[in-house]
Design an enzyme around this catalytic site. Structure first.
Site, PDB file in Angstrom:
ATOM      1  N   HIS A  23      18.571 -18.659 -22.595  1.00  0.00           N
ATOM      2  CA  HIS A  23      18.572 -20.023 -23.125  1.00  0.00           C
ATOM      3  C   HIS A  23      19.683 -20.890 -22.533  1.00  0.00           C
ATOM      4  O   HIS A  23      19.948 -21.994 -23.012  1.00  0.00           O
ATOM      5  CB  HIS A  23      18.711 -19.964 -24.658  1.00  0.00           C
ATOM      6  CG  HIS A  23      18.094 -21.116 -25.366  1.00  0.00           C
ATOM      7  ND1 HIS A  23      18.788 -21.925 -26.241  1.00  0.00           N
ATOM      8  CD2 HIS A  23      16.834 -21.622 -25.325  1.00  0.00           C
ATOM      9  CE1 HIS A  23      17.988 -22.854 -26.724  1.00  0.00           C
ATOM     10  NE2 HIS A  23      16.799 -22.707 -26.172  1.00  0.00           N
ATOM     11  N   LYS A  61      21.681 -23.457 -20.133  1.00  0.00           N
ATOM     12  CA  LYS A  61      21.352 -24.691 -19.420  1.00  0.00           C
ATOM     13  C   LYS A  61      22.606 -25.132 -18.673  1.00  0.00           C
ATOM     14  O   LYS A  61      23.310 -26.037 -19.116  1.00  0.00           O
ATOM     15  CB  LYS A  61      20.896 -25.789 -20.388  1.00  0.00           C
ATOM     16  CG  LYS A  61      19.648 -25.439 -21.187  1.00  0.00           C
ATOM     17  CD  LYS A  61      19.859 -25.716 -22.648  1.00  0.00           C
ATOM     18  CE  LYS A  61      18.684 -25.188 -23.453  1.00  0.00           C
ATOM     19  NZ  LYS A  61      18.915 -25.348 -24.901  1.00  0.00           N
ATOM     20  N   ASP A  74      29.024 -25.781  -5.876  1.00  0.00           N
ATOM     21  CA  ASP A  74      30.043 -25.328  -4.916  1.00  0.00           C
ATOM     22  C   ASP A  74      31.085 -24.409  -5.548  1.00  0.00           C
ATOM     23  O   ASP A  74      32.220 -24.330  -5.065  1.00  0.00           O
ATOM     24  CB  ASP A  74      30.747 -26.522  -4.258  1.00  0.00           C
ATOM     25  CG  ASP A  74      29.844 -27.243  -3.270  1.00  0.00           C
ATOM     26  OD1 ASP A  74      28.903 -26.616  -2.754  1.00  0.00           O
ATOM     27  OD2 ASP A  74      30.066 -28.443  -3.019  1.00  0.00           O
TER      28      ASP A  74
END
Length: 207
Positions: free
Chosen positions: A141, A143, A148
């Site tokens: 779940h 996000k 870089d």
């Protein structure tokens, strides 16, 4: 007379040397400060955007999605995406473009969302992006994205059109090492847990 001239020349040379050293030290301090300022990123974005203008990128530079796109677009070496869901076509297109420009792009996604309407995972795979689909008892779940290895993008925001123009969502963007490094570690941990899938990529030459 010649001795006086030589003395003045010597003093002038010494003055130039000392002045140069002072200027060089000052320049190094300013340069260091500028580098730190350039590297330091701390930003919070809120959604939803205005549905009438949200996707007018880059003309609508004040929208949250435009600012998010700008951060992702700044990537030059690696882009690690760890996303529960990805249906936002513009962001998938950006990831593909970055990969084509030589950026290493990796995606970890929850397996349950592959194949749903608008899912961009298949498109990313076809383009050559390295994708790991997590199969587990609970949901993958997360996000977040790491740009870089030094800029973190995280929050409640799912990478979907609904999140952009309908939902109350938040995104925190930071280059604070104390925040970034744990997320880098979490991405690598999840990636390595799916070594069988990674090995399959290696055998196909997708590395």
């Amino acid at each position: 007379m010649s001795q006086l001239i030589n003395r003045k020349v010597c003093l002038a040379v010494i003055g130039v040397v000392i002045g140069s050293e002072v200027l060089w030290k000052l320049f190094k301090k300013v340069r260091k400060h500028l580098r730190q300022s350039d590297l330091e990123v701390n930003q919070v974005l809120f959604f939803p955007d205005n549905p009438m203008t949200a996707f007018e990128v880059p003309s609508n530079k004040n929208s949250s999605i435009s600012k998010l796109v700008a951060v992702i677009s700044s990537c030059t070496k690696s882009l690690d995406l760890c996303l529960f869901l990805l249906t936002l076509k513009d962001m998938a297109s950006l990831a593909i473009k970055l990969m084509q420009d030589g950026v290493r792009v990796r995606l970890i996604v929850d397996h349950s969302n592959i194949g749903i309407s608008g899912c961009q995972v298949g498109r990313l795979r076809e383009a050559g992006v390295r994708v790991v689909a997590r199969k587990q008892a609970g949901l993958m779940h997360h996000k977040f994205a790491v740009v870089d290895g030094r800029v973190l993008v995280t929050g409640s925001f799912n990478w979907t059109s609904q999140a952009v123009v309908s939902n109350n969502e938040n995104v925190v963007i930071s280059s604070n090492k104390d925040l970034v490094e744990p997320f880098v570690g979490e991405f690598e941990r999840l990636w390595e847990e799916n070594m069988q899938e990674v090995q399959a990529m290696l055998s196909r030459g997708d590395w």
